[in-house]
Design a protein around this motif. Structure first.
Motif, PDB file in Angstrom:
ATOM      1  N   TRP A 117      -6.636  -3.908  -3.434  1.00 34.24           N
ATOM      2  CA  TRP A 117      -7.510  -3.525  -2.401  1.00 34.24           C
ATOM      3  C   TRP A 117      -9.190  -4.277  -3.142  1.00 34.24           C
ATOM      4  O   TRP A 117      -9.371  -5.483  -2.386  1.00 34.24           O
ATOM      5  CB  TRP A 117      -7.794  -2.424  -1.803  1.00 34.24           C
ATOM      6  CG  TRP A 117      -7.055  -2.351  -0.940  1.00 34.24           C
ATOM      7  CD1 TRP A 117      -5.770  -0.935  -0.939  1.00 34.24           C
ATOM      8  CD2 TRP A 117      -6.675  -2.390   0.480  1.00 34.24           C
ATOM      9  NE1 TRP A 117      -4.527  -0.965  -0.052  1.00 34.24           N
ATOM     10  CE2 TRP A 117      -5.343  -2.095   0.775  1.00 34.24           C
ATOM     11  CE3 TRP A 117      -6.995  -4.003   0.662  1.00 34.24           C
ATOM     12  CZ2 TRP A 117      -5.264  -2.441   2.225  1.00 34.24           C
ATOM     13  CZ3 TRP A 117      -6.200  -4.456   2.159  1.00 34.24           C
ATOM     14  CH2 TRP A 117      -5.331  -3.644   2.926  1.00 34.24           C
ATOM     15  N   ARG A 153       0.940   4.969   7.137  1.00 34.56           N
ATOM     16  CA  ARG A 153      -0.444   4.624   6.929  1.00 34.56           C
ATOM     17  C   ARG A 153      -0.713   4.498   7.736  1.00 34.56           C
ATOM     18  O   ARG A 153      -0.729   4.676   9.157  1.00 34.56           O
ATOM     19  CB  ARG A 153       0.003   3.184   5.926  1.00 34.56           C
ATOM     20  CG  ARG A 153       1.140   3.406   4.827  1.00 34.56           C
ATOM     21  CD  ARG A 153       1.389   1.814   3.735  1.00 34.56           C
ATOM     22  NE  ARG A 153       2.046   1.187   4.143  1.00 34.56           N
ATOM     23  CZ  ARG A 153       2.489   0.023   4.099  1.00 34.56           C
ATOM     24  NH1 ARG A 153       2.237   0.248   3.106  1.00 34.56           N
ATOM     25  NH2 ARG A 153       3.466  -0.048   4.757  1.00 34.56           N
ATOM     26  N   ASP A 171      -2.417   1.261  -5.945  1.00 32.29           N
ATOM     27  CA  ASP A 171      -3.480   0.967  -4.275  1.00 32.29           C
ATOM     28  C   ASP A 171      -5.208  -0.112  -4.375  1.00 32.29           C
ATOM     29  O   ASP A 171      -5.076  -0.793  -3.908  1.00 32.29           O
ATOM     30  CB  ASP A 171      -3.145   1.914  -3.610  1.00 32.29           C
ATOM     31  CG  ASP A 171      -2.499   1.617  -3.062  1.00 32.29           C
ATOM     32  OD1 ASP A 171      -1.164   1.084  -3.475  1.00 32.29           O
ATOM     33  OD2 ASP A 171      -1.836   3.385  -2.718  1.00 32.29           O
ATOM     34  N   GLN A 200       1.379  -0.802   0.089  1.00 32.65           N
ATOM     35  CA  GLN A 200      -0.005   0.196  -0.029  1.00 32.65           C
ATOM     36  C   GLN A 200       0.539   0.985   0.024  1.00 32.65           C
ATOM     37  O   GLN A 200       2.088   1.504   0.989  1.00 32.65           O
ATOM     38  CB  GLN A 200      -0.769  -0.318   1.192  1.00 32.65           C
ATOM     39  CG  GLN A 200      -1.659   0.987   1.598  1.00 32.65           C
ATOM     40  CD  GLN A 200      -3.046   0.902   0.616  1.00 32.65           C
ATOM     41  OE1 GLN A 200      -2.907   0.789  -0.625  1.00 32.65           O
ATOM     42  NE2 GLN A 200      -2.933   2.882   0.207  1.00 32.65           N
TER      43      GLN A 200
END
Lengths: 206, 211, 825, 244
Positions: free
Chosen positions: D225, B160, D221, B147
């Motif tokens: 997900w 994050r 990203d 991420q």
């Protein structure tokens, strides 16, 4: 001109991509895909010649500008020209060319890889010294355990250890590898898309 | 002295020259490497010439049926040589555009059909066992590690979310194990190459010495 | 009325003008931001009273000109606040640009708020106060020179004199276009005093001088070019939202009370002109108590800052509270001597204390004098109402009467302000909910919707806590908006300071917490170097470079390098010696154990027909030749030995064909009499990646179906993926063919998923697997077995080195950390 | 069709993010390797040292071309940032097409920086046509050209260990990333700060190559997900016996 180049890149990319996904529905796309791929292969082949020309130019310049290292560059140029000329004339199946590969290319490449045996171990030692965080410790421990699991010993495989470790590391590394591969595929997908959408234009100097 | 012996002797010498790099960068290593680059590149060009350019570009020029399809790559190929001169290098842009366009499409196609979808499906399919559950969890955690998006905290640090950080931390463990296993694999390959090289040297010496 | 003498021509001008109406010289030096030198808004309060009249006329002009061009209006409205931070001028602009609804608001606010307004009806036509006409006239001449609009009859005497002079100038735009080179306007003391207040709120106006000009230009243009929507207007609209916020911020502060009146959702495309008018609307509402006894006070707010407002409201409700009398009372009551007022107000106080002036000056003018020019719209109107309610003051009564009469005629304005007839108006009101000051909204009690009534209910309590309305002099009232403006703009960061000492004790925000106009002025170029993070990094790097030039640390570096080299040499020597010894000795002491997987492979090979062609894909680099020859050897050996398979080699790397030859030579296959082009074939180099593979599979010339199996020898996972993918894509028949993977140890873990998923049948990866398979296969002892002991030794060496090196590394780190801690201590 | 759907979804999300990112910059987590790279760039410019940039040996016509394209995007940015250095960067590659493209990228970077006249054709080099030839040809450059930092982003195999070793011998930084997992493992141990997995593709965004790169990373990203959700959802459905 820049626009035309971009259009050409996008068009060829989209065509090939359409051939990928829609070949069943539109057979002509499949054909177009093969034609374009064929062209790209030809161009990449021609690019190889140009790349080699670049290699030669670079080393000719080295011969001119860096007398100290000119010997190596001269060796390279001679070897390159000799192999290329001979190979183009005689063909890749020629025994002398095979000899060149067997006597020079394979031993050197294998030796370079063999160097890594020492280099990698040394890198591990330095890693422990340089970056002793949790991830690095797990990394090193995994290496050691995995090597122990596959290590031949005078008594055969280390009891229990091999299956246990190989099983565990197999599962965990399989999961990690899958995640890494998916991630890399995602990155590849987005990078390719940027090109196909004309956002990145490496061909046009952008 | 046969071809094989000469080949082996040259190979031995070159191997030793390359191994000298273990001491450090030195002329012997350089010599071996430059020779290798020259021969390997020359050989590659030879193969490309005979396997790609001749059958796909030159041969069709003499075949009226395939000529039409060859004209375009021929022109593009010629234009590609403009890349050798910075001044007119833009002329070669069309050829590079085709390569990049096709390459991007190939990369996308390969990523999607070769990795992304099959691996996702495999992760789903293997969930019915305990190993599969670990695999799935590991895959998810590994993915979570990457991420990129984060937030700027009041103290100007970029972090994050706490949950993602936790998942990422766990993902790091999986990644560490994976890289460890792969590293060990590379080491084993290198070790085998080293053994092969040493074997060839020792065997040659033995044969030369008549042992 | 306040006047400003033009420094260029020496003639008097209404102080709401920025430039001399005679010579177009700027009345205020544009480039300066001196407090108190901004006369434009100084007398806003006065103009507040004056405005209704001429605004009506101008509006009428605009109405005639624009003929209800709404789009034009919307585009031009946003200019208003920006051009004219004093809301008075904003109203002017908006009117001049034909907004019908804006003036009515304003007027409605002045008129009885209980009257039911009608949205679209203009109020300007009907009975503006006569004394306002004087102001109207010059504006008409300059801004919208439509002769029919002028109403000279309505101009009071005091105004007519000014009108005469102002008539000499009929082109405002020409005046505006002149460079602002005039010296600061000469002011009377009281004007200066007001100006000092104005400086708080008028900073934005100073910043926006050019825009102020532009709105006037536009004003002129609007009268000339009726329905155009030129770019400048659009541009102006870009800026106006912010400007309107700024301009109205002080009103917002003042108007917490009015919030309920505007709680409808605001449309996104808010018009600043409407915002400007909204305060007028509220202003109108504020007058309601005057005409509606049932409204006890101004609507409430818990905000202590609005105490004065409740006082103000009460003041407007109490006829016996003349502003000037109050001043004295307040001063005495608070123990604040007039002379001890803050610097802004001291001159005013003095002026107000001058009875002669007071006597001479009409009440409405007195109020105007007392007002701070900038926030005047609200405060002035309040004063005006308080005056209006003063018994015995005929002017006030006239005014009241006229405003009442006007209120009847200005019902549209009420309608607009109350927002009870049109959704659009409601939206606009909602807009004002955000922008509008509460105090202004509080004045709408008369016509307020229920939400306003709620707010109104709390007003008495608020009023009780507040200072007595009688005690508040109008000059204080005048100051309030200034404070509010400050709070919204300059001092918005912190709360206003409540004075605890001195004559202003108990007041909040009288003296700004921040340097006056600090945030309103154009941001000065900071003397501090503005650097980005990147630049900082560069600077620090440069610093490091410079430091490294002077710092000499070669010894340590050298030592570290040499120790590394020694370690490397030791490792290299160890590996070469141990492995060389094991290989040289030909040791075969380490046993090999089979595994079930390899038995499966043997069984699978047994299913391949004899002499069947098998495709062997050579997709590895020469560097891996040694490993993969050893790994593939047992498989090829078994295929050749037991099935006599015919191998067709195709390579994915340029050196593939040479590697294939070597593969035959270095495995047992060569010893089985395999001849090129008889028992094994070279199909050449296959470029093009996956496309090339698919083309090869689908090419009829290759007759792929003839192959009984595919052996992929590779050193990377990509190759396995491509072949698995393309074989499956080629159809079920081809996909059903056995696919055997021979992989390098480093690629094995990555190819394992394909085997697990059944996409490939079996995989041998690395020497470890090959040796086992060789053992299971019972084939002749091959390369794998020959390497096995050395393989084990090499692994052991690596494990030993990594473990010892790791422990050493950790210990070294710990030692360094300990040393660092000691150094710190 | 699933693949096509994913492709279209990715394209739409990317375009949306490109538009959004032009309005507001994205914030990404800190990656030490890129911090180091920024420092190296600064050092190259301020200290007049030379960067060595390698875009690997990814054949554009294979699935490994994606990393090559990512490397080119990074190179384009790097060349622009370092074109004013006294020592212009040297770019190496192991594929001929890639070498040509790297020259284009270099030239474009110089052009964008207004220093096109400083561009030299020979600073973009093909060092070998096979993986180890490429590595072997690059090692002397690391040794000889007074490199202050090596940036290797692209498709590389285990031969990357040679580059790492050369960099170590010269005591200079190596910032490297590869799409090849074996190379990642090697580089994890060998380089100062590792770049793992898809961090390779974030080079452009972290070097400020533009809104599209930021958007690309954000799309990554988001898609990640979505994939996670798909995997978890699919697994649950499988367990529940709901096939699809």
């Amino acid at each position: 001109m820049r626009i035309l180049v971009t259009v050409l890149a996008i068009a060829s990319g989209v065509t090939v991509l359409a051939g990928y996904f829609l070949a069943g529905a539109v057979p002509v796309l499949d054909q177009a895909r093969f034609i374009l791929t064929d062209w790209a292969v030809i161009l990449a082949g021609m690019a190889a010649l140009i790349g080699v020309a670049n290699l030669v130019f670079v080393h000719i310049e080295k011969v001119r500008s860096q007398p100290g290292t000119s010997l190596y560059s001269a060796v390279l140029i001679i070897a390159l020209f000799g192999t290329t000329l001979y190979g183009v004339i005689a063909g890749p199946e020629d025994s002398f060319l095979n000899f060149a590969v067997t006597a020079i290319v394979i031993p050197v490449e294998a030796s370079l890889l063999a160097l890594l045996a020492v280099t990698l171990v040394y890198a591990c030692i330095r890693l422990a010294r340089r970056r002793a965080d949790v991830m690095s410790v797990i990394f090193l421990v995994t290496i050691v355990l995995f090597l122990l699991a596959v290590m031949p010993t005078p008594i055969g495989p280390i009891p229990v250890l091999d299956r246990l470790i190989l099983g565990m590391t197999g599962v965990v590394s399989g999961a990690g590898a899958r995640g890494l591969l998916i991630g890399v595929a995602l990155g590849t997908l987005l990078t390719g898309l940027r090109v196909l959408l004309g956002i990145d234009r490496p061909y046009g100097g952008n | 002295m046969s071809f094989e012996v000469v080949s082996a002797v040259i190979g031995l010498l070159l191997t030793l020259m390359v191994f000298s790099y273990l001491i450090g960068d030195n002329p012997l290593f350089r010599l071996a490497v430059y020779l290798f680059i020259g021969v390997a590149s020359g050989y590659a060009v030879t193969v490309i010439w005979h396997s790609v350019l001749v059958p796909r570009l030159l041969d069709p020029l003499g075949n009226p049926n395939r000529l039409a399809w060859t004209v375009v790559p021929l022109i593009l190929s010629i234009s590609l040589w403009a890349k050798l001169s910075p001044r007119i290098s833009r002329l070669g842009g069309f050829a590079m555009a085709v390569i990049v366009g096709v390459g991007a499409a190939t990369a996308i196609g390969g990523a999607l059909t070769g990795t992304l979808i099959p691996q996702v499906e495999a992760a789903m399919d293997s969930f019915d066992s305990s190993e599969g559950a670990v695999m799935l969890a590991g895959t998810v955690l590994t993915l979570a590690y990457f991420q990129f998006g984060a937030k700027r905290a009041p103290d100007d640090t970029i972090k994050r979310g706490a949950v993602i950080e936790l998942l990422a931390w766990l993902g790091r463990l999986f990644i560490a194990v994976t890289l460890g296993v792969l590293f060990a694999g590379v080491y084993l390959s290198a070790l085998t190459a080293l053994i092969e090289r040493l074997s060839s040297i020792i065997n040659l010496v033995k044969s030369l010495l008549g042992l | 009325m306040a006047e400003i003498r033009c420094s260029a021509c020496g003639k008097n001008n209404p102080d709401f003008l920025d430039s001399c109406q005679f010579c177009q010289s700027p009345l205020i030096p544009e480039s300066k931001l001196f407090i108190g030198e901004e006369p434009t808004k100084k007398d806003t309060g006065e103009l507040e009273e004056i405005l209704p009249d001429w605004l009506k006329d101008v509006r009428q002009q605009g109405k005639n000109a624009e003929a209800g061009d709404d789009s034009f209006r919307v585009q031009t409205q946003p200019r208003v606040p920006k051009d004219e931070p004093p809301d008075l001028l904003a109203g002017l602009l908006s009117q001049s640009e034909t907004d019908e609804e804006e003036i009515p608001d304003w007027l409605a606010g002045i008129a009885a708020s209980s009257e039911k307004p009608s949205l679209s009806k203009p109020s300007s036509d009907e009975g503006p106060p006569a004394f306002f006409a004087g102001l109207d006239q010059p504006e008409k001449q300059t801004v919208a020179p439509t002769p029919s609009e002028s109403k000279p009859d309505e101009i009071p005497d005091w105004m007519r004199a000014e009108e005469k002079t102002s008539k000499q100038h009929d082109d405002l735009s020409a005046r505006l276009s002149q460079p602002s080179s005039a010296e600061p306007v000469e002011e009377t003391d009281w004007a200066k005093t007001f100006a000092s207040f104005d400086s708080f709120a008028e900073e934005p106006a100073v910043q926006k001088e050019p825009e102020d000009l532009s709105w006037l230009r536009e004003l002129e243009a609007s009268s000339k070019e009726m329905s155009e929507t030129p770019m400048p207007q659009a541009r102006g609209s870009e800026f106006t939202p912010a400007a309107s916020n700024e301009d109205l911020s002080w009103l917002n502060e003042l108007g917490g009370i009015s919030a309920p009146a505007f709680e409808e959702p605001a449309p996104p495309s808010s018009s600043s002109a409407e915002e400007d008018l909204s305060w007028l609307t509220n202003l109108g509402g504020a007058t309601a108590p005057a005409s509606e006894p049932q409204a006890p006070s101004q609507s409430s707010s818990s905000n202590a800052e609005l105490d004065w407002l409740s006082d103000l409201q009460e003041a407007t409700n109490l006829p016996s509270a003349p502003a000037f009398a109050d001043t004295g009372e307040l001063n005495s009551g608070l123990g604040i001597p007039p002379s001890s007022k803050p610097f802004q107000t001291a001159p005013l106080n003095e002026l107000l204390g001058d009875e002669s002036i007071k006597d001479v000056t009409p009440d409405w003018l007195k109020n105007a004098l007392e007002e701070s020019s900038m926030p005047a719209p609200g405060s002035v109107s309040m004063d005006w109402f308080s005056e209006r309610e003063k018994p015995g003051e005929t002017k006030a009564e006239d005014l009241f009467a006229s405003s009442q009469g006007e209120a009847v005629s200005s019902q549209p304005a009420f309608d607009f302000s109350l927002g009870d007839s049109s959704a659009a108006v409601q939206d606009l009101d909602a807009l004002f909910n955000v922008e509008m000051p509460d105090w202004l909204a509080g004045g709408q009690e008369g016509g307020a919707p229920p939400s306003q009534q709620e707010a109104k209910d709390s007003a008495p309590a608020f009023a009780e806590n507040a200072l007595s309305p009688v005690e508040l002099p109008s000059w204080v009232q005048a100051m309030r908006p200034v404070d509010s403006a400050l709070e919204e703009t300059a001092a918005s960061v912190t709360d206003q300071i409540t004075e605890t000492q001195g004559p202003l004790a108990g007041f909040r925000g009288i003296i700004p917490a921040f340097p006056i106009g600090s945030s309103l002025r154009p941001k000065a170029l900071s003397l501090k170097l503005q650097v980005t993070g990147e630049q900082q990094t560069g600077a620090s790097l440069l610093e490091q470079i410079i430091a490294s030039e002077t710092t000499v640390q070669p010894q340590k570096e050298q030592a570290a390098v040499s120790s590394q080299r020694v370690l490397r040499w030791v490792l290299s020597g160890l590996f070469l010696m141990v492995l060389g010894a094991v290989i040289g000795l030909g040791s075969k002491t380490m046993p090999i154990y089979a595994s079930a997987t390899h038995s499966e492979l043997s069984s699978l090979i047994a299913t391949i027909p004899e002499n069947a062609p098998v495709l062997v894909v050579v997709d590895y680099e020469p560097s891996f030749a040694g490993e993969l020859e050893a790994t593939a050897g047992p498989l090829l050996d078994q295929l050749a030995l037991s099935r006599r398979a015919a191998f067709s080699f195709i390579s994915m790397s340029p050196t593939g064909s040479a590697l294939a030859d070597r593969l035959i030579l270095n495995t047992g296959v060569g010893g089985l009499g395999y001849q090129p082009n008889l028992n094994y074939f070279h199909l050449g180099f296959l470029p093009g990646g996956s496309s090339g593979v698919l083309a090869f599979i689908e090419n009829p010339e290759n007759d792929f179906t003839r192959f009984e199996g595919v052996i992929l020898i590779t050193d990377h996972a990509e190759s396995g993926r491509v072949w698995v993918e393309q074989l499956q894509a080629a159809g079920p028949e081809i996909a059903a063919k056995p696919l055997l993977l021979v992989a390098s140890a480093q690629a094995g873990p990555l190819l394992q998923p394909y085997v697990s998923a059944g996409q490939a049948d079996v995989m041998i990866h690395g020497l470890y697997d090959a040796a086992k398979y060789e053992f299971v296969n019972n084939s002749r002892p091959g390369t794998a077995r020959a390497y096995w002991d050395a393989f084990g030794s090499g692994i052991l060496l690596a494990v030993f080195a990594i473990l010892s090196g790791g422990v050493w590394g950790v210990l070294m780190r710990m030692r360094e950390q300990r040393r660092a801690e000691l150094e710190q201590e | 069709m699933t693949a096509l759907g994913v492709l279209l979804l990715a394209a739409v999300i990317l375009l949306v993010f490109v538009v959004l990112r032009r309005r507001s910059p994205a914030v990404f987590r800190r990656i030490e390797a890129y911090e180091r790279l920024r420092k190296a760039i600064g050092l190259a410019v301020e200290g007049g040292t030379r960067l060595h940039v390698s875009v690997g040996r990814g054949d554009l016509l294979t699935g490994r071309g994606g990393s090559a394209l990512a490397g080119l995007a990074m190179l384009r940015r790097l060349s622009e940032q370092t074109s004013f250095s006294d020592q212009p960067p040297i770019v190496t590659s192991g594929d001929a097409s890639l070498a040509i493209l790297s020259q284009d990228a270099l030239q474009a970077g110089y052009r964008a920086a207004g220093a096109e006249e400083q561009y030299r054709f020979t600073t973009g080099r093909l060092t070998g046509l096979t993986p180890f030839a490429f590595a072997a040809g690059t090692v002397p450059i690391i040794h000889d050209e007074k490199i202050s930092a090596n940036v290797v982003i692209g498709d590389l195999g285990p031969e990357s260990a040679l580059l790492a070793e050369a960099a170590r011998l010269e005591n200079v930084d190596l910032i490297a990333a590869s799409d090849n997992l074996s190379a990642q493992a090697v580089l994890y141990a060998s380089s100062q700060e590792p770049l793992i997995g898809e961090e390779l593709f974030s080079a452009g965004a972290y070097l400020g190559a533009g809104a599209s790169h930021d958007a690309s990373l954000q799309t990554q990203d988001l898609l990640r997900w979505l994939i996670i959700l798909a995997m978890l959802g699919g697994a649950v459905l499988k367990v529940l016996g709901i096939g699809f």
